[in-house]
Design an enzyme around this catalytic site. Structure first.
Site, PDB file in Angstrom:
ATOM      1  N   ASN A 190     -10.192  -0.221  -0.403  1.00  0.00           N
ATOM      2  CA  ASN A 190      -8.458   0.299  -0.621  1.00  0.00           C
ATOM      3  C   ASN A 190      -7.907  -0.758  -2.190  1.00  0.00           C
ATOM      4  O   ASN A 190      -8.111  -1.582  -1.671  1.00  0.00           O
ATOM      5  CB  ASN A 190      -8.398  -0.832   0.753  1.00  0.00           C
ATOM      6  CG  ASN A 190      -6.440  -0.637   1.122  1.00  0.00           C
ATOM      7  OD1 ASN A 190      -6.122  -0.472   0.292  1.00  0.00           O
ATOM      8  ND2 ASN A 190      -6.485  -1.170   2.407  1.00  0.00           N
TER       9      ASN A 190
ATOM     10  N   HIS B 195      -3.788   7.418   1.824  1.00  0.00           N
ATOM     11  CA  HIS B 195      -3.724   5.844   1.697  1.00  0.00           C
ATOM     12  C   HIS B 195      -5.480   6.256   1.906  1.00  0.00           C
ATOM     13  O   HIS B 195      -5.557   6.096   3.229  1.00  0.00           O
ATOM     14  CB  HIS B 195      -2.538   5.094   1.349  1.00  0.00           C
ATOM     15  CG  HIS B 195      -3.179   4.032   1.933  1.00  0.00           C
ATOM     16  ND1 HIS B 195      -3.653   3.259   0.357  1.00  0.00           N
ATOM     17  CD2 HIS B 195      -3.741   2.555   2.827  1.00  0.00           C
ATOM     18  CE1 HIS B 195      -3.500   2.086   1.158  1.00  0.00           C
ATOM     19  NE2 HIS B 195      -3.728   2.054   1.414  1.00  0.00           N
TER      20      HIS B 195
ATOM     21  N   CYS C  99       0.472  -1.251  -0.201  1.00  0.00           N
ATOM     22  CA  CYS C  99      -0.296   0.010  -0.422  1.00  0.00           C
ATOM     23  C   CYS C  99       1.097   1.010  -0.186  1.00  0.00           C
ATOM     24  O   CYS C  99       0.631   2.161  -0.641  1.00  0.00           O
ATOM     25  CB  CYS C  99      -0.230  -0.053   1.304  1.00  0.00           C
ATOM     26  SG  CYS C  99      -2.238  -1.190   0.685  1.00  0.00           S
TER      27      CYS C  99
HETATM   28  O1  UT7 Z   1      -3.959  -1.125   3.483  1.00  0.00           O
HETATM   29  C1  UT7 Z   1      -3.469  -1.663   4.126  1.00  0.00           C
HETATM   30  C2  UT7 Z   1      -3.577  -1.262   6.137  1.00  0.00           C
HETATM   31  N1  UT7 Z   1      -4.363  -2.210   6.147  1.00  0.00           N
HETATM   32  C3  UT7 Z   1      -5.231  -0.961   7.044  1.00  0.00           C
HETATM   33  O2  UT7 Z   1      -4.665  -0.586   7.404  1.00  0.00           O
HETATM   34  C4  UT7 Z   1      -6.385  -1.456   8.073  1.00  0.00           C
HETATM   35  C5  UT7 Z   1      -6.658  -1.107   9.815  1.00  0.00           C
HETATM   36  N2  UT7 Z   1      -7.774  -1.903  10.012  1.00  0.00           N
HETATM   37  C6  UT7 Z   1      -8.987  -2.235   9.762  1.00  0.00           C
HETATM   38  O3  UT7 Z   1      -8.992  -0.959   9.436  1.00  0.00           O
HETATM   39  C7  UT7 Z   1     -10.146  -2.555  11.145  1.00  0.00           C
HETATM   40  O4  UT7 Z   1      -9.444  -3.336  11.923  1.00  0.00           O
HETATM   41  C8  UT7 Z   1     -11.076  -3.806  10.091  1.00  0.00           C
HETATM   42  C9  UT7 Z   1     -11.336  -2.848   9.279  1.00  0.00           C
HETATM   43  C10 UT7 Z   1     -10.254  -4.845   9.655  1.00  0.00           C
HETATM   44  C11 UT7 Z   1     -11.893  -4.285  11.504  1.00  0.00           C
HETATM   45  O5  UT7 Z   1     -12.580  -3.593  11.955  1.00  0.00           O
HETATM   46  P1  UT7 Z   1     -11.923  -3.188  13.653  1.00  0.00           P
HETATM   47  O6  UT7 Z   1     -13.221  -2.839  14.234  1.00  0.00           O
HETATM   48  O7  UT7 Z   1     -10.390  -3.662  13.831  1.00  0.00           O
HETATM   49  O8  UT7 Z   1     -12.701  -5.329  14.386  1.00  0.00           O
HETATM   50  P2  UT7 Z   1     -12.272  -6.432  14.281  1.00  0.00           P
HETATM   51  O9  UT7 Z   1     -11.233  -7.305  13.598  1.00  0.00           O
HETATM   52  O10 UT7 Z   1     -11.910  -6.076  15.585  1.00  0.00           O
HETATM   53  O11 UT7 Z   1     -13.079  -7.245  14.514  1.00  0.00           O
HETATM   54  C12 UT7 Z   1     -14.612  -6.792  15.468  1.00  0.00           C
HETATM   55  C13 UT7 Z   1     -15.768  -8.177  14.905  1.00  0.00           C
HETATM   56  C14 UT7 Z   1     -15.259  -9.545  15.238  1.00  0.00           C
HETATM   57  O12 UT7 Z   1     -16.111  -9.945  15.816  1.00  0.00           O
HETATM   58  P3  UT7 Z   1     -16.195 -10.195  17.519  1.00  0.00           P
HETATM   59  O13 UT7 Z   1     -14.825 -11.371  16.985  1.00  0.00           O
HETATM   60  O14 UT7 Z   1     -16.184  -9.072  18.761  1.00  0.00           O
HETATM   61  O15 UT7 Z   1     -17.381 -11.024  17.611  1.00  0.00           O
HETATM   62  C15 UT7 Z   1     -15.026  -9.426  13.718  1.00  0.00           C
HETATM   63  O16 UT7 Z   1     -15.688 -11.122  14.059  1.00  0.00           O
HETATM   64  O17 UT7 Z   1     -16.440  -7.426  14.210  1.00  0.00           O
HETATM   65  C16 UT7 Z   1     -15.969  -8.955  12.936  1.00  0.00           C
HETATM   66  N3  UT7 Z   1     -16.129  -8.416  11.603  1.00  0.00           N
HETATM   67  C17 UT7 Z   1     -17.276  -7.869  11.080  1.00  0.00           C
HETATM   68  N4  UT7 Z   1     -18.445  -8.466  11.162  1.00  0.00           N
HETATM   69  C18 UT7 Z   1     -19.697  -7.893   9.944  1.00  0.00           C
HETATM   70  C19 UT7 Z   1     -14.928  -8.398  11.044  1.00  0.00           C
HETATM   71  N5  UT7 Z   1     -15.648  -7.967   9.167  1.00  0.00           N
HETATM   72  C20 UT7 Z   1     -16.500  -8.182   9.850  1.00  0.00           C
HETATM   73  C21 UT7 Z   1     -17.053  -8.510   8.174  1.00  0.00           C
HETATM   74  N6  UT7 Z   1     -18.613  -7.970   9.065  1.00  0.00           N
HETATM   75  N7  UT7 Z   1     -16.804  -7.531   7.029  1.00  0.00           N
END
Ligand code: UT7
Length: 325
Positions: free
Chosen positions: A282, A252, A115
């Site tokens: 992204n 980005h 990225c």
């Molecule tokens: O370009 C490269 C760099 N990448 C980034 O900068 C990405 C950085 N990270 C992020 O943008 C965020 O961490 C994400 C959008 C990927 C995830 O958001 P988050 O608020 O950090 O969520 P999380 O990974 O802590 O997950 C929270 C909950 C989980 O469920 P439980 O364990 O709390 O029951 C996940 O399973 O959200 C769940 N979850 C989803 N639910 C519905 C994860 N993905 C999804 C989804 N739909 N697509």
């Protein structure tokens, strides 16, 4: 004292025709439009056709950037493509772009910093253009990230999209001050100890496969705002400008909460942030030039304005660039 600067003389972008909405994904992944919008800001993404290699996207973006610069392919002597989704393991996408555009023999190679690739590629190109070793350079960010998705992993497959953006860089004399047009400052960083947070589990010298993107999203998120903010401050210092004097922040596009968090931390007004995340998702190395293209085309971003670019991605790699358009 005059000095040569690498000046952006044209910008172009290309997005595949096919649009995939969050609701489209929710038909086969356990997710919802509400979750994706709230946690990321993404509403839709563009996706390539099966027969569209990344070089085709890059070529379309390059044609538009050349037209905007008033240049033709026969004038191009340097092509750098930032990509992590090459057509083939080799040759470089840049040489395929060179052939498809009909550019003469010159320099062409890819930069692989995921990225952060576009910011890295600009810095590499500056080494040619500002030393008068290139008169007309194409710096392209082009990705088909949807080809790396594990469509059963809702934590990653909803986040990415495909596209390409390109800038034309040309050498122009400046006065050696911050009023000059051109690339003014950089900060590039990498920390290979964080590989496991974001990587693809395949490759030509491991399992011989393309592999799928794997990410510990919340861990990457934790590093993002702090790392990016530090790089922004360093790039502004390198350029000799105040972060607050920037006209447009062209980041980005990974997550709206990261964009807003970084802007707040470094003191950039939220109205100065160019956001395309909602429409493009992204697109890795393509996201900055696509956002720049959007800002230029809708008339917000104008020649003479001071721009701040930043990115963070797999490696981990991250970086920032200050330029005057
Ligand atoms: O370009 C490269 C760099 N990448 C980034 O900068 C990405 C950085 N990270 C992020 O943008 C965020 O961490 C994400 C959008 C990927 C995830 O958001 P988050 O608020 O950090 O969520 P999380 O990974 O802590 O997950 C929270 C909950 C989980 O469920 P439980 O364990 O709390 O029951 C996940 O399973 O959200 C769940 N979850 C989803 N639910 C519905 C994860 N993905 C999804 C989804 N739909 N697509």
């Amino acid at each position: 004292m005059t000095m040569l600067r690498s000046v952006v003389t044209g910008v172009g972008g290309y997005l595949p025709e096919r649009v995939v909405t969050n609701d489209d994904l929710a038909k086969f992944v356990d997710t919802s439009d509400e979750w994706i919008v709230e946690r990321t800001g993404i509403r839709q993404r563009h996706q390539v056709r099966d027969d569209q290699p990344v070089s085709d996207l890059a070529v379309e973006a390059a044609k538009k950037a050349l037209a905007a610069a008033g240049r033709t392919p026969d004038e191009v002597d340097l092509i750098i493509v930032a990509t992590t989704t090459a057509d083939l393991t080799f040759p470089a996408v840049a040489t395929i772009v060179q052939r498809k555009l009909g550019c003469p023999v010159g320099v062409a190679f890819d930069v692989q910093a995921v990225c952060s690739g576009f910011v890295y590629a600009l810095s590499v190109a500056d080494g040619f253009v500002a030393r008068n070793r290139s008169k007309c350079a194409l710096v392209i960010g082009a990705e088909t990230m949807t080809r790396l998705m594990d469509w059963t992993d809702r934590g990653t497959c909803v986040l990415f999209g495909d596209g390409a953006g390109c800038v034309v860089l040309e050498p122009q004399e400046g006065q050696g001050t911050t009023a000059d047009r051109g690339l003014l400052g950089f900060a590039l960083r990498a920390d290979g100890t964080k590989q496991e947070l974001l990587y693809v589990d395949g490759g030509p010298s491991t399992n011989g496969q393309v592999g799928h993107l794997r990410m510990q999203g919340n861990q990457v998120f934790r590093h993002a705002v702090v790392n990016i903010s530090e790089a922004i401050v360093s790039a502004a210092e390198d350029a000799g400008v105040e972060v607050a004097s920037v006209d447009w922040f062209v980041p980005h596009q990974a997550n709206l909460r990261i964009l807003q968090g970084v802007a707040k931390r470094v003191g950039i007004d939220e109205h100065k942030v160019i956001t395309t995340l909602d429409q493009h998702a992204n697109t890795s190395a393509a996201s900055i030039p696509l956002a720049l293209d959007q800002g230029v085309r809708d008339g917000r971003v104008k020649p003479g304005q001071l721009l701040l670019l930043e990115a963070m991605g797999g490696g981990l790699t991250w970086g920032a660039c200050v330029l005057r358009l």
